[in-house]
Motif scaffolding. Sequence first.
Motif, PDB file in Angstrom:
ATOM      1  N   ALA A 178       0.828  -1.217   0.000  1.00  0.00           N
ATOM      2  CA  ALA A 178       0.000   0.000   0.000  1.00  0.00           C
ATOM      3  C   ALA A 178       0.857   1.260   0.000  1.00  0.00           C
ATOM      4  O   ALA A 178       0.574   2.225  -0.721  1.00  0.00           O
ATOM      5  CB  ALA A 178      -0.933  -0.012   1.207  1.00  0.00           C
ATOM      6  N   LEU A 179       1.927   1.248   0.777  1.00  0.00           N
ATOM      7  CA  LEU A 179       2.815   2.419   0.821  1.00  0.00           C
ATOM      8  C   LEU A 179       3.477   2.655  -0.533  1.00  0.00           C
ATOM      9  O   LEU A 179       3.570   3.797  -1.006  1.00  0.00           O
ATOM     10  CB  LEU A 179       3.876   2.222   1.908  1.00  0.00           C
ATOM     11  N   MET A 180       3.947   1.574  -1.166  1.00  0.00           N
ATOM     12  CA  MET A 180       4.547   1.731  -2.488  1.00  0.00           C
ATOM     13  C   MET A 180       3.517   2.191  -3.510  1.00  0.00           C
ATOM     14  O   MET A 180       3.819   2.997  -4.407  1.00  0.00           O
ATOM     15  CB  MET A 180       5.178   0.410  -2.936  1.00  0.00           C
ATOM     16  N   GLY A 181       2.278   1.706  -3.386  1.00  0.00           N
ATOM     17  CA  GLY A 181       1.243   2.060  -4.349  1.00  0.00           C
ATOM     18  C   GLY A 181       0.858   3.527  -4.291  1.00  0.00           C
ATOM     19  O   GLY A 181       0.745   4.196  -5.336  1.00  0.00           O
ATOM     20  N   ILE A 182       0.677   4.057  -3.088  1.00  0.00           N
ATOM     21  CA  ILE A 182       0.277   5.476  -3.005  1.00  0.00           C
ATOM     22  C   ILE A 182       1.425   6.394  -3.397  1.00  0.00           C
ATOM     23  O   ILE A 182       1.206   7.462  -3.983  1.00  0.00           O
ATOM     24  CB  ILE A 182      -0.242   5.812  -1.585  1.00  0.00           C
ATOM     25  N   THR A 183       2.662   5.975  -3.121  1.00  0.00           N
ATOM     26  CA  THR A 183       3.804   6.787  -3.561  1.00  0.00           C
ATOM     27  C   THR A 183       3.912   6.794  -5.081  1.00  0.00           C
ATOM     28  O   THR A 183       4.144   7.840  -5.711  1.00  0.00           O
ATOM     29  CB  THR A 183       5.108   6.244  -2.947  1.00  0.00           C
ATOM     30  N   GLU A 184       3.744   5.621  -5.681  1.00  0.00           N
ATOM     31  CA  GLU A 184       3.783   5.518  -7.141  1.00  0.00           C
ATOM     32  C   GLU A 184       2.687   6.363  -7.787  1.00  0.00           C
ATOM     33  O   GLU A 184       2.911   7.049  -8.793  1.00  0.00           O
ATOM     34  CB  GLU A 184       3.645   4.050  -7.528  1.00  0.00           C
ATOM     35  N   LYS A 185       1.481   6.322  -7.197  1.00  0.00           N
ATOM     36  CA  LYS A 185       0.361   7.092  -7.740  1.00  0.00           C
ATOM     37  C   LYS A 185       0.629   8.591  -7.652  1.00  0.00           C
ATOM     38  O   LYS A 185       0.328   9.355  -8.588  1.00  0.00           O
ATOM     39  CB  LYS A 185      -0.911   6.746  -6.977  1.00  0.00           C
ATOM     40  N   VAL A 239      -1.592  12.542   1.360  1.00  0.00           N
ATOM     41  CA  VAL A 239      -1.311  11.126   1.121  1.00  0.00           C
ATOM     42  C   VAL A 239      -0.117  10.658   1.960  1.00  0.00           C
ATOM     43  O   VAL A 239      -0.081   9.509   2.425  1.00  0.00           O
ATOM     44  CB  VAL A 239      -1.069  10.876  -0.374  1.00  0.00           C
ATOM     45  N   ASN A 240       0.863  11.522   2.180  1.00  0.00           N
ATOM     46  CA  ASN A 240       1.968  11.143   3.061  1.00  0.00           C
ATOM     47  C   ASN A 240       1.478  10.895   4.483  1.00  0.00           C
ATOM     48  O   ASN A 240       1.941   9.965   5.166  1.00  0.00           O
ATOM     49  CB  ASN A 240       3.031  12.245   3.068  1.00  0.00           C
ATOM     50  N   CYS A 241       0.537  11.728   4.941  1.00  0.00           N
ATOM     51  CA  CYS A 241      -0.051  11.501   6.270  1.00  0.00           C
ATOM     52  C   CYS A 241      -0.817  10.186   6.303  1.00  0.00           C
ATOM     53  O   CYS A 241      -0.796   9.457   7.299  1.00  0.00           O
ATOM     54  CB  CYS A 241      -0.963  12.660   6.641  1.00  0.00           C
ATOM     55  N   LEU A 242      -1.501   9.862   5.204  1.00  0.00           N
ATOM     56  CA  LEU A 242      -2.185   8.569   5.117  1.00  0.00           C
ATOM     57  C   LEU A 242      -1.188   7.419   5.233  1.00  0.00           C
ATOM     58  O   LEU A 242      -1.443   6.415   5.904  1.00  0.00           O
ATOM     59  CB  LEU A 242      -2.942   8.473   3.796  1.00  0.00           C
ATOM     60  N   GLY A 243      -0.023   7.576   4.576  1.00  0.00           N
ATOM     61  CA  GLY A 243       1.011   6.543   4.686  1.00  0.00           C
ATOM     62  C   GLY A 243       1.517   6.374   6.106  1.00  0.00           C
ATOM     63  O   GLY A 243       1.733   5.250   6.574  1.00  0.00           O
ATOM     64  N   LEU A 275      -0.187   6.990   8.811  1.00  0.00           N
ATOM     65  CA  LEU A 275      -1.255   6.320   9.545  1.00  0.00           C
ATOM     66  C   LEU A 275      -1.264   4.819   9.259  1.00  0.00           C
ATOM     67  O   LEU A 275      -1.532   4.010  10.152  1.00  0.00           O
ATOM     68  CB  LEU A 275      -2.604   6.936   9.190  1.00  0.00           C
ATOM     69  N   LEU A 276      -0.965   4.434   8.028  1.00  0.00           N
ATOM     70  CA  LEU A 276      -0.876   3.013   7.700  1.00  0.00           C
ATOM     71  C   LEU A 276       0.251   2.338   8.476  1.00  0.00           C
ATOM     72  O   LEU A 276       0.109   1.210   8.966  1.00  0.00           O
ATOM     73  CB  LEU A 276      -0.662   2.833   6.197  1.00  0.00           C
ATOM     74  N   VAL A 277       1.394   3.019   8.573  1.00  0.00           N
ATOM     75  CA  VAL A 277       2.528   2.468   9.324  1.00  0.00           C
ATOM     76  C   VAL A 277       2.167   2.322  10.797  1.00  0.00           C
ATOM     77  O   VAL A 277       2.464   1.290  11.432  1.00  0.00           O
ATOM     78  CB  VAL A 277       3.768   3.358   9.154  1.00  0.00           C
ATOM     79  N   ILE A 278       1.524   3.340  11.372  1.00  0.00           N
ATOM     80  CA  ILE A 278       1.117   3.271  12.783  1.00  0.00           C
ATOM     81  C   ILE A 278       0.105   2.153  12.995  1.00  0.00           C
ATOM     82  O   ILE A 278       0.202   1.380  13.955  1.00  0.00           O
ATOM     83  CB  ILE A 278       0.540   4.630  13.226  1.00  0.00           C
ATOM     84  N   PHE A 279      -0.857   2.056  12.089  1.00  0.00           N
ATOM     85  CA  PHE A 279      -1.855   0.990  12.182  1.00  0.00           C
ATOM     86  C   PHE A 279      -1.200  -0.386  12.130  1.00  0.00           C
ATOM     87  O   PHE A 279      -1.485  -1.264  12.958  1.00  0.00           O
ATOM     88  CB  PHE A 279      -2.864   1.148  11.042  1.00  0.00           C
ATOM     89  N   GLY A 280      -0.310  -0.594  11.160  1.00  0.00           N
ATOM     90  CA  GLY A 280       0.366  -1.882  11.054  1.00  0.00           C
ATOM     91  C   GLY A 280       1.216  -2.199  12.272  1.00  0.00           C
ATOM     92  O   GLY A 280       1.248  -3.345  12.739  1.00  0.00           O
ATOM     93  N   SER A 281       1.893  -1.187  12.804  1.00  0.00           N
ATOM     94  CA  SER A 281       2.727  -1.401  13.992  1.00  0.00           C
ATOM     95  C   SER A 281       1.885  -1.796  15.203  1.00  0.00           C
ATOM     96  O   SER A 281       2.273  -2.687  15.977  1.00  0.00           O
ATOM     97  CB  SER A 281       3.527  -0.136  14.299  1.00  0.00           C
ATOM     98  N   LEU A 282       0.742  -1.156  15.394  1.00  0.00           N
ATOM     99  CA  LEU A 282      -0.138  -1.494  16.512  1.00  0.00           C
ATOM    100  C   LEU A 282      -0.658  -2.917  16.394  1.00  0.00           C
ATOM    101  O   LEU A 282      -0.701  -3.666  17.387  1.00  0.00           O
ATOM    102  CB  LEU A 282      -1.301  -0.504  16.589  1.00  0.00           C
ATOM    103  N   ILE A 283      -1.067  -3.311  15.193  1.00  0.00           N
ATOM    104  CA  ILE A 283      -1.579  -4.671  14.998  1.00  0.00           C
ATOM    105  C   ILE A 283      -0.488  -5.700  15.282  1.00  0.00           C
ATOM    106  O   ILE A 283      -0.718  -6.703  15.977  1.00  0.00           O
ATOM    107  CB  ILE A 283      -2.127  -4.841  13.574  1.00  0.00           C
ATOM    108  N   LEU A 284       0.707  -5.470  14.753  1.00  0.00           N
ATOM    109  CA  LEU A 284       1.803  -6.412  14.979  1.00  0.00           C
ATOM    110  C   LEU A 284       2.203  -6.449  16.444  1.00  0.00           C
ATOM    111  O   LEU A 284       2.555  -7.517  16.980  1.00  0.00           O
ATOM    112  CB  LEU A 284       3.006  -6.032  14.107  1.00  0.00           C
ATOM    113  N   TRP A 285       2.147  -5.302  17.137  1.00  0.00           N
ATOM    114  CA  TRP A 285       2.474  -5.269  18.566  1.00  0.00           C
ATOM    115  C   TRP A 285       1.450  -6.072  19.361  1.00  0.00           C
ATOM    116  O   TRP A 285       1.824  -6.867  20.237  1.00  0.00           O
ATOM    117  CB  TRP A 285       2.501  -3.826  19.049  1.00  0.00           C
ATOM    118  N   MET A 286       0.174  -5.893  19.077  1.00  0.00           N
ATOM    119  CA  MET A 286      -0.864  -6.644  19.786  1.00  0.00           C
ATOM    120  C   MET A 286      -0.760  -8.140  19.505  1.00  0.00           C
ATOM    121  O   MET A 286      -0.993  -8.969  20.387  1.00  0.00           O
ATOM    122  CB  MET A 286      -2.252  -6.135  19.389  1.00  0.00           C
ATOM    123  N   ALA A 287      -0.399  -8.481  18.275  1.00  0.00           N
ATOM    124  CA  ALA A 287      -0.330  -9.902  17.905  1.00  0.00           C
ATOM    125  C   ALA A 287       0.904 -10.595  18.468  1.00  0.00           C
ATOM    126  O   ALA A 287       0.932 -11.834  18.540  1.00  0.00           O
ATOM    127  CB  ALA A 287      -0.339 -10.038  16.384  1.00  0.00           C
TER     128      ALA A 287
END
Length: 221
Positions: free
Chosen positions: A110-117, A137-141, A143-155
Amino acid sequence: AIIVYRLPWTWKCSKLLMKFIHAGLNTIAMVLAIVSMVAVFDFHNAKNIPNMYSLHSWIGLTAVIFYSLQLFLGFAVFLLPLAPVHLRVALMPIHVYSGLTIFATVIATALMGITEKLIFALKNPAYSASPPEATLVNCLGLLLVIFGSLILWMASRPHWKRPPAENAKILRPIGATPEGTEVESTMTNSSNADKSDLRGNTEAARKQNIKFDEAGQRSTM
């Protein structure tokens, strides 16, 4: 879907119910991924854009393929009551690791896709000029990193894991007595009482023998 077992308010729910929720959420995500893939290829073909040339597309297609395999094996091994227990135990660490790896891969895609777009879409002003669209869009990226980090931390945290006691309580046959209940404590108390009585009887017998010895000595004297 990843953290459905990690939420404390779900620990008292049936393990089978949580399996269906986990599988259902993954199925919805798989359907959305397929729809997205079809939309991307249709858009490229309509605009005469080459397909599968970027790293974003390579990793994205790989993630979708492995995700479909993960979903199929999850249904076959863990949801349907067909696989033996030892096979489930052996495959569970692989299933968990594969799920987390695919999730992290999707975040990277997703990060590569929004940067490419942004690079292709922003011409005047360009992406390098940091227009408002780029900032958004950079702020969206981020937020995606923070979201992924939280999920991986909880898991990955042990204290977020579903307590084994809840699993044992759910899988225990109806009418069976769980550990630590009144019956067990009663049996333990009875056993302790028997040991106390045995020690008391032994002590009484020893004192009685001493009395007999003293009486024999007095009679002999």
